[in-house]
Design a protein around this motif. Sequence first.
Motif, PDB file in Angstrom:
ATOM      1  N   GLY A 100       0.786  -1.225   0.000  1.00 34.39           N
ATOM      2  CA  GLY A 100       0.000   0.000   0.000  1.00 34.39           C
ATOM      3  C   GLY A 100       0.819   1.276   0.000  1.00 34.39           C
ATOM      4  N   HIS A 101       2.138   1.162  -0.076  1.00 32.88           N
ATOM      5  CA  HIS A 101       2.964   2.371  -0.056  1.00 32.88           C
ATOM      6  C   HIS A 101       2.755   3.198  -1.316  1.00 32.88           C
ATOM      7  N   THR A 102       2.779   4.500  -1.128  1.00 30.41           N
ATOM      8  CA  THR A 102       2.674   5.452  -2.227  1.00 30.41           C
ATOM      9  C   THR A 102       3.977   5.524  -3.008  1.00 30.41           C
ATOM     10  N   PRO A 103       3.980   6.208  -4.154  1.00 34.29           N
ATOM     11  CA  PRO A 103       5.274   6.576  -4.738  1.00 34.29           C
ATOM     12  C   PRO A 103       6.010   7.525  -3.798  1.00 34.29           C
ATOM     13  N   SER A 137      -2.315  -1.176   2.407  1.00 37.99           N
ATOM     14  CA  SER A 137      -1.876  -2.522   2.025  1.00 37.99           C
ATOM     15  C   SER A 137      -3.015  -3.515   2.205  1.00 37.99           C
ATOM     16  N   LEU A 138      -3.730  -3.401   3.325  1.00 38.01           N
ATOM     17  CA  LEU A 138      -4.894  -4.256   3.540  1.00 38.01           C
ATOM     18  C   LEU A 138      -5.963  -3.991   2.487  1.00 38.01           C
ATOM     19  N   ARG A 139      -6.181  -2.719   2.172  1.00 40.38           N
ATOM     20  CA  ARG A 139      -7.170  -2.368   1.149  1.00 40.38           C
ATOM     21  C   ARG A 139      -6.797  -2.967  -0.210  1.00 40.38           C
ATOM     22  N   GLY A 163      -1.154 -10.092   9.704  1.00 39.91           N
ATOM     23  CA  GLY A 163       0.225  -9.636   9.673  1.00 39.91           C
ATOM     24  C   GLY A 163       0.421  -8.369   8.872  1.00 39.91           C
ATOM     25  N   ILE A 164      -0.375  -8.188   7.825  1.00 37.06           N
ATOM     26  CA  ILE A 164      -0.267  -6.989   6.997  1.00 37.06           C
ATOM     27  C   ILE A 164      -0.681  -5.750   7.777  1.00 37.06           C
ATOM     28  N   LEU A 165      -1.715  -5.885   8.632  1.00 41.98           N
ATOM     29  CA  LEU A 165      -2.209  -4.743   9.401  1.00 41.98           C
ATOM     30  C   LEU A 165      -1.335  -4.559  10.641  1.00 41.98           C
ATOM     31  N   LYS A 166      -0.207  -3.937  10.433  1.00 36.96           N
ATOM     32  CA  LYS A 166       0.786  -3.772  11.498  1.00 36.96           C
ATOM     33  C   LYS A 166       0.363  -2.724  12.512  1.00 36.96           C
ATOM     34  N   HIS A 167      -0.184  -1.606  12.033  1.00 37.19           N
ATOM     35  CA  HIS A 167      -0.640  -0.518  12.902  1.00 37.19           C
ATOM     36  C   HIS A 167      -2.086  -0.190  12.560  1.00 37.19           C
ATOM     37  N   CYS A 168      -2.817   0.320  13.537  1.00 39.02           N
ATOM     38  CA  CYS A 168      -4.206   0.704  13.273  1.00 39.02           C
ATOM     39  C   CYS A 168      -4.693   1.575  14.421  1.00 39.02           C
ATOM     40  N   SER A 169      -5.216   2.762  14.104  1.00 37.25           N
ATOM     41  CA  SER A 169      -5.776   3.622  15.136  1.00 37.25           C
ATOM     42  C   SER A 169      -7.069   3.003  15.662  1.00 37.25           C
ATOM     43  N   ARG A 170      -7.475   3.440  16.837  1.00 39.15           N
ATOM     44  CA  ARG A 170      -8.714   2.902  17.396  1.00 39.15           C
ATOM     45  C   ARG A 170      -9.908   3.215  16.495  1.00 39.15           C
ATOM     46  N   ARG A 171      -9.931   4.415  15.934  1.00 39.81           N
ATOM     47  CA  ARG A 171     -11.058   4.785  15.072  1.00 39.81           C
ATOM     48  C   ARG A 171     -11.149   3.857  13.868  1.00 39.81           C
ATOM     49  N   HIS A 172     -10.017   3.616  13.220  1.00 40.13           N
ATOM     50  CA  HIS A 172     -10.036   2.714  12.076  1.00 40.13           C
ATOM     51  C   HIS A 172     -10.317   1.276  12.501  1.00 40.13           C
ATOM     52  N   ALA A 173      -9.814   0.891  13.683  1.00 36.15           N
ATOM     53  CA  ALA A 173     -10.090  -0.467  14.168  1.00 36.15           C
ATOM     54  C   ALA A 173     -11.585  -0.670  14.402  1.00 36.15           C
TER      55      ALA A 173
END
Length: 387
Positions: A100-103, A137-139, A163-173
């Motif tokens: 999911g990384h940008t250029p 990346s998950l998307r 494993g792909i979802l390494k970080h996630c804010s509470r709102r997004h979770a």
Amino acid sequence: MTALLAPYACDPARSRGRRHPEPDAPTRTAFQRDRDRIVHSTAFRRLVYKTQVFLNHEGDLFRTRLTHSIEVAQLGRSIARSLRLNEDLVEAVALAHDLGHTPFGHAGQDALHEALQALPPDGQAPEGWGFEHNLQSLRVVDELEERYPEFDGLNLCFETREGILKHCSRRHAEQLEAREPGGIARRFLQGGSPSLEAQLCNLADEIAYNAHDIDDGVRSGLITMEQLEAVELFDRYRRQALQQHPHLRGRRLLFESIRRMLSDQVYDVIDATRARIAEAGVQSPDEVRASAALVRFSDGMRDSSQQLKRFLFRNLYRHPQVVETTGRARQVVRDLFERYLAEPSQLPEAYREAPALPRAVADYIAGMTDRFAIREHERLFGAAVFP
């Protein structure tokens, strides 16, 4: 293979499964199948032209997101084998973690995040505006890849997606949990950890980029071997190499120092993690998920690694030449976002017709390679941002 796994490793035969049920493959485990789907995806191929630290046009030998992902997979598999974890799952997560990384690396991500956050609230965006590459990346693997007739995305196993979802804010979770109750976002709401394989990929990522950023930084001329002598972790292995091979100079000395540093970090992770696993007494992946993180450096190696990261931040990532280049990269992303939003006709048809245009624009830009983004900017604005 299953017989060789530790009881706390993820067993593909006991996977939590896919969002869309599929029959088993006759010759591959579920995690091997995930790895193969990732390798054959469009997003994976694009990584070869996406920035790690240095932009794609700055040199042929600098790391890209693709070579970085391969190095993470190699380190992860080496450690997983010694810990009797599932190597195929580690490889799948490692190869997918940057899809999911940008250029333009973190500069592109930051610019896209700022552009999205500046938008007014919109009922068409229930997840809220903003951009984060782990979520993207998950998307990519859940929605954006278009390869199969029955579903969007790659339909990967729970364990790979976890494993792909390494970080996630509470709102997004909370938003992910509402769409997938008891799914991969649950741990961010209730505490706990991902699988040991996912934890291992996180640490292998750190080991890989610290090592190859030393290499690329010296190759670029932005940092020197003399500067690195002030970094205890690196200088320890430089002195070891010279003690055994007094004639070493230049790149051979650099490579030998990095090789020794990588090896020692791998052995340190294996020993420290074995001790933590034994202390925790975990006997299943679910017990791992209910415990604190178990994959780790020893305290001494962690401190040394943090010192190296601080050195790279000051002397490489914040080097005036890198800052100047990333400033231009931010401009490219900002300009593209504003133009596509104002003139959707410039987008491919599938993106123009998406229900939430700003998110579709973000998806389109995030999928670009460095060189495609530069060409698009020149096409739309008639001027070259990069000389």
